[in-house]
Design a protein around this motif. Structure first.
Motif, PDB file in Angstrom:
ATOM      1  N   LEU A   8       0.830  -1.200   0.000  1.00 24.46           N
ATOM      2  CA  LEU A   8       0.000   0.000   0.000  1.00 24.46           C
ATOM      3  C   LEU A   8       0.865   1.250   0.000  1.00 24.46           C
ATOM      4  N   ALA A   9       0.490   2.219  -0.816  1.00 21.57           N
ATOM      5  CA  ALA A   9       1.155   3.515  -0.790  1.00 21.57           C
ATOM      6  C   ALA A   9       0.971   4.135   0.596  1.00 21.57           C
ATOM      7  N   PRO A  10       2.043   4.636   1.238  1.00 17.50           N
ATOM      8  CA  PRO A  10       1.933   5.164   2.607  1.00 17.50           C
ATOM      9  C   PRO A  10       0.887   6.252   2.773  1.00 17.50           C
ATOM     10  N   ARG A  11       0.633   7.009   1.711  1.00 20.06           N
ATOM     11  CA  ARG A  11      -0.329   8.116   1.819  1.00 20.06           C
ATOM     12  C   ARG A  11      -1.758   7.630   2.087  1.00 20.06           C
ATOM     13  N   LEU A  12      -2.032   6.351   1.822  1.00 17.20           N
ATOM     14  CA  LEU A  12      -3.395   5.845   1.973  1.00 17.20           C
ATOM     15  C   LEU A  12      -3.819   5.770   3.431  1.00 17.20           C
ATOM     16  N   LEU A  13      -2.866   5.514   4.330  1.00 21.04           N
ATOM     17  CA  LEU A  13      -3.175   5.368   5.755  1.00 21.04           C
ATOM     18  C   LEU A  13      -2.161   6.173   6.562  1.00 21.04           C
ATOM     19  N   PRO A  14      -2.313   7.499   6.582  1.00 27.80           N
ATOM     20  CA  PRO A  14      -1.362   8.338   7.319  1.00 27.80           C
ATOM     21  C   PRO A  14      -1.662   8.335   8.815  1.00 27.80           C
TER      22      PRO A  14
END
Length: 282
Positions: free
Chosen positions: A107-113
């Motif tokens: 998952l791209a880190p920006r999805l779950l900050p």
């Protein structure tokens, strides 16, 4: 005389070919691991969720993560109903405790900050999340072209995956690992065979150190006693055995307890409830 299973070690399976992109921020990967197969330590710039459709896995994490204290060095022993969340940049390795159908989400880190997602932890895997992961296409780059309908379906699945992850309940099933080399070797031996010795004296003899020294190291390195650390380790292993449908007497014996009642007393003392309720709620 019985022979021990052979441990096999493999490099990480081309994680860069499954890297999230702006067009596909959630990627899936499937891999079957045989008993005692290891995926060597590695790290990447995206977050990861790892769990098994069948079979238990052990996930080790190393290094320092922004929200972890004192460091993100830990091991997680999880049955199929649980998953391990690994934040971006955290070194990790996977071992199959038994033959398993391993599933990975990148998952791209920006999805779950946010701080809640900045450290490794164990999460529940709902039946819906399990099926959503299985439904995601698990293909490496270069990806084949998608039809408009397929792209819409995939985007809907990705949206639901994130919704289920946000709802997933975290569980205290991680076991911290020390930096001290001598204590680390002892902890690793206990992870491999938790029922080999019942008490600190036996483990101390094997480690070539006094019980007093080992207790001091547990306090200094992990902020806990030997007994408390071992109880967490045994609970993680017990949950894995219970997920396979093993009877209480079998679980107690495999973990080194003389009787099911002695094992029950440990569980009550550690989590404040009998094993039957703990396994049902966990």
């Amino acid at each position: 005389m019985a022979t021990r299973p052979t441990r096999r070690s493999f490099p990480a399976y081309l994680p860069e070919r499954f890297a999230p992109t702006p067009a596909r921020p959630v990627r899936a990967k499937a891999r079957v691991l045989e008993h005692l197969a290891d995926i060597q330590p590695h790290r990447h710039d995206w977050a990861q969720l790892v769990f098994s459709m069948t079979g238990a896995v052990r996930v080790n994490t190393e290094g320092i993560s922004a929200a972890a204290w004192p460091a993100a060095s830990a091991t997680y022993i999880v049955p199929p109903s649980r998953a391990v969340w690994i934040p971006a940049g955290l070194e990790h390795a996977v071992t199959a405790i038994e033959r398993c159908d391993l599933r990975t989400l990148y998952l791209a880190p920006r999805l779950l900050p946010g701080d809640a997602w900045a450290a490794g932890r164990v999460l529940e895997v709902s039946p819906l999340l399990r099926e959503l992961v299985a439904a995601l296409p698990g293909l490496p780059d270069p990806l084949p072209p998608e039809s408009a309908d397929d792209a819409e379906r995939r985007a809907g699945i990705e949206h639901l995956v994130l919704a289920e992850l946000k709802r997933a309940r975290p569980l205290a099933l991680g076991v911290a690992l020390p930096q001290d080399a001598r204590l680390r070797r002892l902890c690793e031996a206990m992870l491999r065979e938790p029922g080999r010795h019942a008490g600190l004296d036996e483990w101390a003899t094997e480690a070539g150190a006094s019980p007093r020294t080992l207790n001091r190291l547990f306090r200094e390195q992990l902020g806990t006693s030997f007994a408390q650390w071992r109880s967490q380790l045994l609970l993680a292993h017990a949950l894995t055995l219970a997920a396979r449908g093993r009877p209480m007497s079998h679980i107690a014996a495999e973990l080194g307890y003389a009787s099911a009642s002695a094992f029950t007393a440990m569980v009550k003392r550690t989590v404040g409830m009998p094993p039957s309720r703990f396994f049902a709620e966990a």
